[in-house]
Structures are given as structure tokens and as C-alpha cells.
Design a protein around this motif. Structure first.
Motif, short mmCIF file in Angstrom:
data_model
loop_
_atom_site.label_atom_id
_atom_site.label_comp_id
_atom_site.label_asym_id
_atom_site.label_seq_id
_atom_site.Cartn_x
_atom_site.Cartn_y
_atom_site.Cartn_z
N ARG A 113 0.83 -1.21 0.00
CA ARG A 113 0.00 0.00 0.00
C ARG A 113 0.86 1.26 0.00
O ARG A 113 0.53 2.25 -0.66
N MET A 114 1.97 1.22 0.74
CA MET A 114 2.88 2.36 0.76
C MET A 114 3.46 2.61 -0.62
O MET A 114 3.54 3.75 -1.09
N VAL A 115 3.86 1.54 -1.27
CA VAL A 115 4.43 1.65 -2.62
C VAL A 115 3.37 2.18 -3.59
O VAL A 115 3.65 3.05 -4.41
N ASP A 116 2.15 1.66 -3.47
CA ASP A 116 1.07 2.09 -4.35
C ASP A 116 0.76 3.58 -4.17
O ASP A 116 0.60 4.31 -5.15
N LEU A 117 0.66 3.99 -2.91
CA LEU A 117 0.39 5.40 -2.63
C LEU A 117 1.45 6.29 -3.27
O LEU A 117 1.14 7.24 -3.98
N ALA A 118 2.71 5.96 -3.03
CA ALA A 118 3.81 6.77 -3.56
C ALA A 118 3.80 6.77 -5.08
O ALA A 118 4.03 7.81 -5.72
N THR A 119 3.50 5.62 -5.66
CA THR A 119 3.49 5.51 -7.13
C THR A 119 2.42 6.42 -7.72
O THR A 119 2.67 7.15 -8.68
N ILE A 138 6.50 11.32 4.79
CA ILE A 138 6.65 12.79 4.73
C ILE A 138 7.10 13.21 3.33
O ILE A 138 6.58 14.18 2.77
N LEU A 139 8.00 12.46 2.74
CA LEU A 139 8.43 12.78 1.37
C LEU A 139 7.27 12.64 0.40
O LEU A 139 7.12 13.46 -0.52
N VAL A 140 6.46 11.61 0.58
CA VAL A 140 5.28 11.42 -0.28
C VAL A 140 4.30 12.58 -0.11
O VAL A 140 3.82 13.16 -1.09
N ALA A 141 4.05 12.94 1.15
CA ALA A 141 3.11 14.04 1.43
C ALA A 141 3.56 15.33 0.75
O ALA A 141 2.74 16.09 0.23
N TYR A 167 6.43 23.34 2.93
CA TYR A 167 7.59 22.66 2.35
C TYR A 167 7.17 21.87 1.12
O TYR A 167 5.98 21.57 0.94
N VAL A 168 8.14 21.53 0.31
CA VAL A 168 7.87 20.73 -0.88
C VAL A 168 9.09 19.87 -1.19
O VAL A 168 10.23 20.27 -0.92
N THR A 169 8.85 18.68 -1.69
CA THR A 169 9.94 17.77 -2.05
C THR A 169 10.70 18.32 -3.26
O THR A 169 10.08 18.72 -4.24
N THR A 170 12.01 18.35 -3.17
CA THR A 170 12.85 18.85 -4.26
C THR A 170 13.01 17.78 -5.33
O THR A 170 12.57 16.64 -5.17
N ALA A 171 13.67 18.14 -6.42
CA ALA A 171 13.98 17.17 -7.48
C ALA A 171 14.79 16.01 -6.91
O ALA A 171 14.53 14.84 -7.21
N ALA A 172 15.77 16.35 -6.08
CA ALA A 172 16.58 15.31 -5.43
C ALA A 172 15.70 14.42 -4.56
O ALA A 172 15.91 13.20 -4.49
N LEU A 200 12.93 9.38 -3.57
CA LEU A 200 11.67 8.69 -3.31
C LEU A 200 11.42 7.59 -4.34
O LEU A 200 10.99 6.48 -3.99
N LYS A 201 11.73 7.87 -5.59
CA LYS A 201 11.56 6.86 -6.63
C LYS A 201 12.47 5.66 -6.38
O LYS A 201 12.05 4.51 -6.51
N GLU A 202 13.70 5.95 -6.01
CA GLU A 202 14.66 4.90 -5.62
C GLU A 202 14.07 4.03 -4.52
O GLU A 202 14.12 2.80 -4.58
N GLU A 203 13.54 4.71 -3.52
CA GLU A 203 13.02 4.01 -2.35
C GLU A 203 11.78 3.19 -2.71
O GLU A 203 11.59 2.09 -2.16
N VAL A 204 10.97 3.69 -3.59
CA VAL A 204 9.80 2.94 -4.05
C VAL A 204 10.26 1.64 -4.72
O VAL A 204 9.69 0.57 -4.47
N GLU A 205 11.31 1.74 -5.52
CA GLU A 205 11.84 0.54 -6.17
C GLU A 205 12.42 -0.43 -5.17
O GLU A 205 12.22 -1.64 -5.26
N ARG A 206 13.14 0.11 -4.22
CA ARG A 206 13.74 -0.74 -3.17
C ARG A 206 12.65 -1.49 -2.41
O ARG A 206 12.74 -2.70 -2.19
N ARG A 207 11.60 -0.77 -2.04
CA ARG A 207 10.51 -1.40 -1.30
C ARG A 207 9.72 -2.38 -2.16
O ARG A 207 9.24 -3.39 -1.67
N SER A 208 9.62 -2.07 -3.43
CA SER A 208 8.97 -3.00 -4.36
C SER A 208 9.72 -4.32 -4.41
O SER A 208 9.12 -5.39 -4.38
N ARG A 209 11.02 -4.23 -4.48
CA ARG A 209 11.84 -5.45 -4.52
C ARG A 209 11.68 -6.25 -3.25
O ARG A 209 11.63 -7.48 -3.28
#
Lengths: 111, 111
Positions: free
Chosen positions: A94-100, B17-20, B75-80, B85-94
DNA sequence: AAGTGATATATCATAAACGGATATAAAGGA
DNA sequence: TCCTTTATATCCGTTTATGATATATCACTT
């Protein structure tokens, strides 16, 4: 009935150890397994490992298993541990889905 | 060039927080957002929130943004931060994929 | 105008989690 | 014999998380 606390969310090392022990393994083998499966990205050292093993035993999420090798201690994830792991997989999904969704929505702001 | 450490793996509150902040929000709105999105399952209190905001600012993963309301800090998430966050989404997906395969393989042991 | 609950930011002080370093010991190979 | 790997275990400092508390403003009711 196990005494330990509920372990609402599993941290990364706890998650990996529970996954490793879906098939019976001893401590050292867990370290190797995680390092191999993550291509060296994630390493669990002995301090983290044995600390968490104790906690998971206490929580009833893993249990000791007899091993022919005398200097080894083998563990395996219990039914409760499997259930907990499945829960956690769903939570993380769910966390991954939300972020995606959030990341993908961001691209097309003006609709 | 931001000074902070690399933040190899993101913890759950940092992730949320990064997602928010993929969309600009102020601190209090982050707390509400996370609680709503997780149906009350995951709550971030002020101590956790402002501690992490400081760290993320320092790491250059979020940045302050002007807000009309004087008592708010947005506040807002920067490009970095998005990249991280994308990296982390992939890591969590794996991680989810690994656990899913292991759990499903377990069912049919004798092939 | 006073009171109440929600909004909003911030820190303190403790607890929980992590993890490098270290210790011990047995097994295997050069 | 010596070195590396296997194997378990703890010490202890660092990082991370968080409940409690503090402060102040705003919105709404009475």
C-alpha cells in the motif's frame, strides 16, 4: 500464547529476517541470505541479527528448530510469523502504491 | 550542494513525509495527510515530524516554500527528493516481491 | 468577552532500534 | 602452523522515534 509486544510495523532488518526464515536457517546463514538476495545492498551484522532473533523468539514470530550441527542454532518462522509477514507485505504494498500514484499524478498537474 | 548524509534507506515516517510533500504542504497538513491516507493506521506526531523535516531540509530532499498564511511553514519535495523517493519505491517494491515469491514458494514444498 | 477545540510550530527527554567493534571458538585449507 | 571462514554472542555508542509539554493563533459558540 507469546508474551512479546505486537510489532505493529516491521523494520527493514526484521522484515528480511522473517523472510529468510520462511525456510529454516541458522543465524549466519540469514546474514548470507540477505546479502545475496539484495546483491550486497543490505547487510545485517551480528549485533542487529541476534538482537532481532531474540525479539522475534519472544514475540513468537520465529521458533528454534533442532539442528544436526552442534554449533549451529536453526530458526524458522512460525505460523504467526507468516501471518505477520503477509500483513506487512500488504502494508508495504500500500505504501508503494500510494507513492506511485502520487508521483505519477504530479507529472500531469494541469490535468 | 546539500551537506546532509545520503539517507540510504528511508524509514516509514521519512517515506510518508516525502510522499506528502510531493505536493506542497505545511507541517500540520502532513500529519493530517498521513493519518487520512493510512486510515488512521499510521500517525506522525509533532516530535517525529519536525525532527524529520529538519533532517530532510539539511539533506536537500525538501525545501521551504513561501506561504501566504504567516503562521504556517510550507515545504515541498525537491527534485533530489523525488529521485530519492523513486529509488526508495523501487527498493521497497523489490522487498515486497522477494517476500511474495518466498511466501508463495513455501506453499508447494514437494514441488 | 470568555471559553473551547482545532490549527500550527517547536523542543525536551526518554525509549527503542541499529550497528560497528570486539570476543570466543571451532572447522577447513594452504 | 597460520589464516580465513563459519558461527554465536554481547558491549556500547549513535541514530531514530515519540509521548509529553509548551506556546500561540484562529474559529466558533455561548
Amino acid at each position: 500464547m507469546p508474551k512479546g509486544k505486537s510489532l505493529d510495523e516491521l523494520t527493514d532488518p526484521v522484515f528480511y529476517i522473517l523472510v529468510a526464515l520462511v525456510e529454516a536457517r541458522h543465524g549466519y546463514a540469514i546474514m548470507q541470505y540477505v546479502e545475496e538476495e539484495t546483491e550486497g545492498t543490505f547487510k545485517i551484522g551480528p549485533a542487529t541479527l541476534y538482537t532481532i532473533i531474540k525479539k522475534l523468539l519472544d514475540a513468537g514470530l520465529i521458533e528454534a528448530e533442532p539442528d544436526s550441527e552442534p554449533r549451529r542454532k536453526t530458526y524458522v518462522t512460525t505460523a504467526a510469523g507468516i501471518a505477520k509477514l503477509k500483513e506487512e507485505v500488504e502494508r508495504r504494498s500500500r505504501m508503494v502504491d500510494l507513492a506511485t500514484i502520487v508521483l505519477q499524478t504530479k507529472g500531469r498537474k494541469g490535468q
